[in-house]
Design a protein around this motif. Structure first.
Motif, PDB file in Angstrom:
ATOM      1  N   ALA A 186      53.965  51.384  15.892  1.00  0.00           N
ATOM      2  CA  ALA A 186      52.837  50.614  15.360  1.00  0.00           C
ATOM      3  C   ALA A 186      51.635  50.781  16.288  1.00  0.00           C
ATOM      4  O   ALA A 186      51.654  50.339  17.437  1.00  0.00           O
ATOM      5  CB  ALA A 186      53.223  49.148  15.232  1.00  0.00           C
ATOM      6  N   HIS A 187      50.600  51.418  15.780  1.00  0.00           N
ATOM      7  CA  HIS A 187      49.422  51.779  16.565  1.00  0.00           C
ATOM      8  C   HIS A 187      48.594  50.540  16.921  1.00  0.00           C
ATOM      9  O   HIS A 187      48.027  49.897  16.048  1.00  0.00           O
ATOM     10  CB  HIS A 187      48.578  52.770  15.756  1.00  0.00           C
ATOM     11  CG  HIS A 187      47.393  53.305  16.484  1.00  0.00           C
ATOM     12  ND1 HIS A 187      46.106  53.096  16.041  1.00  0.00           N
ATOM     13  CD2 HIS A 187      47.299  54.038  17.615  1.00  0.00           C
ATOM     14  CE1 HIS A 187      45.258  53.698  16.849  1.00  0.00           C
ATOM     15  NE2 HIS A 187      45.957  54.263  17.817  1.00  0.00           N
ATOM     16  N   ARG A 188      48.597  50.198  18.203  1.00  0.00           N
ATOM     17  CA  ARG A 188      47.939  48.971  18.695  1.00  0.00           C
ATOM     18  C   ARG A 188      48.522  47.743  17.992  1.00  0.00           C
ATOM     19  O   ARG A 188      47.819  46.775  17.709  1.00  0.00           O
ATOM     20  CB  ARG A 188      46.429  49.032  18.507  1.00  0.00           C
ATOM     21  CG  ARG A 188      45.781  50.303  19.082  1.00  0.00           C
ATOM     22  CD  ARG A 188      44.279  50.335  18.851  1.00  0.00           C
ATOM     23  NE  ARG A 188      43.745  51.682  19.073  1.00  0.00           N
ATOM     24  CZ  ARG A 188      42.484  52.045  18.846  1.00  0.00           C
ATOM     25  NH1 ARG A 188      41.609  51.156  18.405  1.00  0.00           N
ATOM     26  NH2 ARG A 188      42.084  53.287  19.065  1.00  0.00           N
ATOM     27  N   HIS A 226      46.611  45.254   9.800  1.00  0.00           N
ATOM     28  CA  HIS A 226      46.744  43.900   9.256  1.00  0.00           C
ATOM     29  C   HIS A 226      46.155  42.835  10.170  1.00  0.00           C
ATOM     30  O   HIS A 226      45.590  41.851   9.698  1.00  0.00           O
ATOM     31  CB  HIS A 226      48.224  43.566   9.037  1.00  0.00           C
ATOM     32  CG  HIS A 226      48.930  44.457   8.073  1.00  0.00           C
ATOM     33  ND1 HIS A 226      48.778  44.344   6.718  1.00  0.00           N
ATOM     34  CD2 HIS A 226      49.791  45.495   8.275  1.00  0.00           C
ATOM     35  CE1 HIS A 226      49.523  45.262   6.111  1.00  0.00           C
ATOM     36  NE2 HIS A 226      50.146  45.974   7.031  1.00  0.00           N
ATOM     37  N   LYS A 227      46.325  43.013  11.467  1.00  0.00           N
ATOM     38  CA  LYS A 227      45.914  42.013  12.449  1.00  0.00           C
ATOM     39  C   LYS A 227      45.007  42.662  13.495  1.00  0.00           C
ATOM     40  O   LYS A 227      44.938  43.893  13.595  1.00  0.00           O
ATOM     41  CB  LYS A 227      47.137  41.397  13.146  1.00  0.00           C
ATOM     42  CG  LYS A 227      48.259  40.956  12.210  1.00  0.00           C
ATOM     43  CD  LYS A 227      47.866  39.790  11.328  1.00  0.00           C
ATOM     44  CE  LYS A 227      49.036  39.353  10.447  1.00  0.00           C
ATOM     45  NZ  LYS A 227      48.675  38.265   9.527  1.00  0.00           N
ATOM     46  N   GLU A 252      49.525  38.709  18.199  1.00  0.00           N
ATOM     47  CA  GLU A 252      49.695  38.556  16.758  1.00  0.00           C
ATOM     48  C   GLU A 252      49.996  39.897  16.099  1.00  0.00           C
ATOM     49  O   GLU A 252      50.889  39.994  15.248  1.00  0.00           O
ATOM     50  CB  GLU A 252      48.426  37.948  16.166  1.00  0.00           C
ATOM     51  CG  GLU A 252      48.476  37.734  14.675  1.00  0.00           C
ATOM     52  CD  GLU A 252      47.171  37.190  14.117  1.00  0.00           C
ATOM     53  OE1 GLU A 252      47.235  36.252  13.311  1.00  0.00           O
ATOM     54  OE2 GLU A 252      46.098  37.710  14.486  1.00  0.00           O
ATOM     55  N   ALA A 253      49.262  40.938  16.488  1.00  0.00           N
ATOM     56  CA  ALA A 253      49.459  42.268  15.898  1.00  0.00           C
ATOM     57  C   ALA A 253      50.822  42.832  16.266  1.00  0.00           C
ATOM     58  O   ALA A 253      51.482  43.483  15.444  1.00  0.00           O
ATOM     59  CB  ALA A 253      48.352  43.207  16.361  1.00  0.00           C
ATOM     60  N   PHE A 265      38.457  37.611  18.310  1.00  0.00           N
ATOM     61  CA  PHE A 265      38.153  37.216  16.932  1.00  0.00           C
ATOM     62  C   PHE A 265      39.304  36.460  16.265  1.00  0.00           C
ATOM     63  O   PHE A 265      39.092  35.660  15.355  1.00  0.00           O
ATOM     64  CB  PHE A 265      37.797  38.447  16.087  1.00  0.00           C
ATOM     65  CG  PHE A 265      36.463  39.051  16.419  1.00  0.00           C
ATOM     66  CD1 PHE A 265      35.329  38.263  16.529  1.00  0.00           C
ATOM     67  CD2 PHE A 265      36.340  40.420  16.625  1.00  0.00           C
ATOM     68  CE1 PHE A 265      34.091  38.820  16.830  1.00  0.00           C
ATOM     69  CE2 PHE A 265      35.107  40.993  16.929  1.00  0.00           C
ATOM     70  CZ  PHE A 265      33.986  40.181  17.025  1.00  0.00           C
ATOM     71  N   ASN A 266      40.535  36.711  16.684  1.00  0.00           N
ATOM     72  CA  ASN A 266      41.681  36.035  16.054  1.00  0.00           C
ATOM     73  C   ASN A 266      42.069  34.745  16.772  1.00  0.00           C
ATOM     74  O   ASN A 266      43.095  34.140  16.445  1.00  0.00           O
ATOM     75  CB  ASN A 266      42.879  36.978  15.980  1.00  0.00           C
ATOM     76  CG  ASN A 266      43.509  37.240  17.339  1.00  0.00           C
ATOM     77  OD1 ASN A 266      42.870  37.070  18.380  1.00  0.00           O
ATOM     78  ND2 ASN A 266      44.760  37.667  17.346  1.00  0.00           N
TER      79      ASN A 266
END
Length: 492
Positions: free
Chosen positions: A22-24, A29-30, A36-37, A93-94
């Protein structure tokens, strides 16, 4: 465990299919490189997370692709010029802070996911290794675009596999020699519309002769991913892990996935997000529920009221479509889905066409003629099938729209013969707990598809049900099903 042993373990993991990196995190999605990502990537069953590490001014190793915070926080601040204590004052931002490498490592251990670490800042490798000494973990790979940094780790007898990232135009084998790397990571996503063609037989043969496993750039084009999946590479990076971790049925048992209210285990039910993730991960069919708004619009929402799944209150039939389409239909599931709203049936018809997918339409409160007019208008009669607790709805469809496909539940009839005689369905749903699962062959002899309903996530139970070879499965946990299917296939 020694470096070579860890490398062999990584290669063996990718023996059947390339690993999903999973790239970064699940950055499609996040917000990239956040806890969170990374947590969401784990939910999407990514085997590894690609993370970027660099140092604060006082030497704390943190996870961020850019040195500057403008991209992730809208703040013109350089991580390398502030202390970690000061960095904590800036909110992304999240709503999170820039995570430390230690925090991400702890999450990886908790979720049993590997870390593919890209060195972005000078000196970061020292802090990475220091953290790994205090918190050991085997599932680690370290890489960089700067071959000298990797070569220095090699000199230090780094106990983790080393990767060199290769830009378009650079020779991967020259870069690997400079870096003394164990893995070549080809960053060729922008090289063309079909970069998989750059992985020529000659390049692959040479890599194999030099014992250099190949890691692939981040890829989000489904057609490209399907080509790369078939190649002898150990991993594919992606912002959208579900494109890689998704379901790919074997011709010997091509069970079709029907996702109940979409991929509702990873996104709020009956939303565009749950439908899109479902189609991306390999589902053929998305199940949805239809109710009618006060202004006569067909709305995709399960309950007769808006209370449970939106920020609105009241009956759907007393709320107008403008209110519903502007509502928050995602925060109840997770605050990151607050932009999701209640969609029109027509939105789903267009979405399914875009993905060449199908819809299972459950009718809650809806005018049958209105429903079928929309289906016909979107040329979707072959892409939909229908069911309802209200048998009158199904009778009307059968009488007025004979080309429409109906589903019936086996549990609602005393015998299979009675069911077939009464309703002539295209599909019969069997509940794994209460119905006679020995009738599948009889259904097929009658030209009727069998759909097996199992709402659970028990892998052993799924393997037993997969052995029965239903035509379709109506499920809530598609990633668990996919895991079970792979295990069944390995047993076969």
């Amino acid at each position: 465990m020694k470096r070579q042993q860890r490398l062999e373990k990584l290669v063996n993991q990718a023996n059947q299919l390339p690993l999903c990196v999973a790239h970064r995190g699940a950055s499609g999605h996040k917000l990239e490189n956040t806890l969170e990502a990374f947590a969401y990537a784990a939910k999407l069953h990514a085997e590894m997370w690609e993370i970027d590490v660099r140092l604060t001014a006082d030497g704390v190793c943190v996870v961020s692709h850019d040195d500057n915070l403008m991209h992730t926080a809208g703040i013109d601040v350089d991580i390398s010029k502030v202390s970690y204590q000061t960095l904590q004052e800036y909110i992304l931002f999240n709503g999170e802070q820039v995570p430390t490498f230690k925090q991400v490592l702890e999450l990886a251990i908790d979720t049993d996911c590997g870390l593919y670490i890209e060195l972005k800042g000078e000196g970061a490798s020292t802090e990475v290794l220091r953290t790994l000494q205090t918190l050991p973990y085997d599932n680690i790979c370290i890489g960089s675009f700067i071959p000298e940094w990797i070569a220095e780790l090699n000199k230090q007898d780094c106990p983790y596999p080393l990767s060199v990232l290769v830009r378009v135009g650079d020779c991967p084998f020259e870069q690997a020699e400079k870096a003394k790397a164990d893995i070549i990571h080809l960053c060729w996503e922008r090289a063309s519309d079909t970069p998989h063609k750059l992985l020529t037989p000659a390049l692959i043969d040479k890599a194999q002769s030099l014992n250099l496993p190949i890691m692939i750039w981040h890829e989000e084009r489904p057609n490209e991913i399907e080509e790369l999946i078939k190649m002898p590479v150990i991993g594919i990076c992606s912002d959208l892990p579900e494109l890689i971790t998704g379901y790919r049925p074997d011709p010997s048992n091509p069970v079709e996935l029907v996702l109940h209210r979409g991929a509702n285990c990873v996104a709020p039910e009956n939303t565009q997000a749950s439908a899109i993730i479902g189609y991306r991960m390999g589902a053929k069919i998305i199940e949805l529920d239809l109710n009618t708004s006060a202004d006569g619009k067909l709305m995709v929402i399960h309950d007769l009221t808006a209370d449970r799944t939106t920020n609105l209150q009241g009956l759907i039939c007393e709320l107008d479509s403008h209110q519903l389409t502007k509502s928050d239909a995602g925060s109840w599931f997770d605050k990151s889905f607050k932009q999701e709203n209640v969609k029109l049936f027509s939105d789903y018809l267009m979405l399914s066409a875009n993905f060449d997918g199908q819809l299972y339409v459950e009718l809650k409160e809806a005018n049958i003629d209105h429903v079928m007019q929309e289906v016909i208008q979107h040329d979707a009669i072959e892409r939909c099938f229908f069911w309802s607790f209200n048998s009158e709805y199904l009778d009307k469809i059968s009488t007025r729209y004979p080309d429409a496909k109906l589903m019936r539940r086996r549990q609602d009839f005393a015998s299979l013969a009675q069911l077939v005689e009464a309703s002539k369905p295209a599909i019969i749903e069997y509940d794994y707990l209460i119905d006679n699962l020995d009738e599948f062959s009889q259904c097929r002899d009658l030209g009727i598809k069998v759909m097996l309903r199992y709402p659970g996530s028990d892998i052993k139970q799924w393997i037993e049900l997969i052995k029965l070879q239903p035509d379709m499965v109506n499920i809530d946990y598609p990633f668990a099903f996919n895991k079970a299917y792979k295990l069944w296939l390995a047993q076969e």
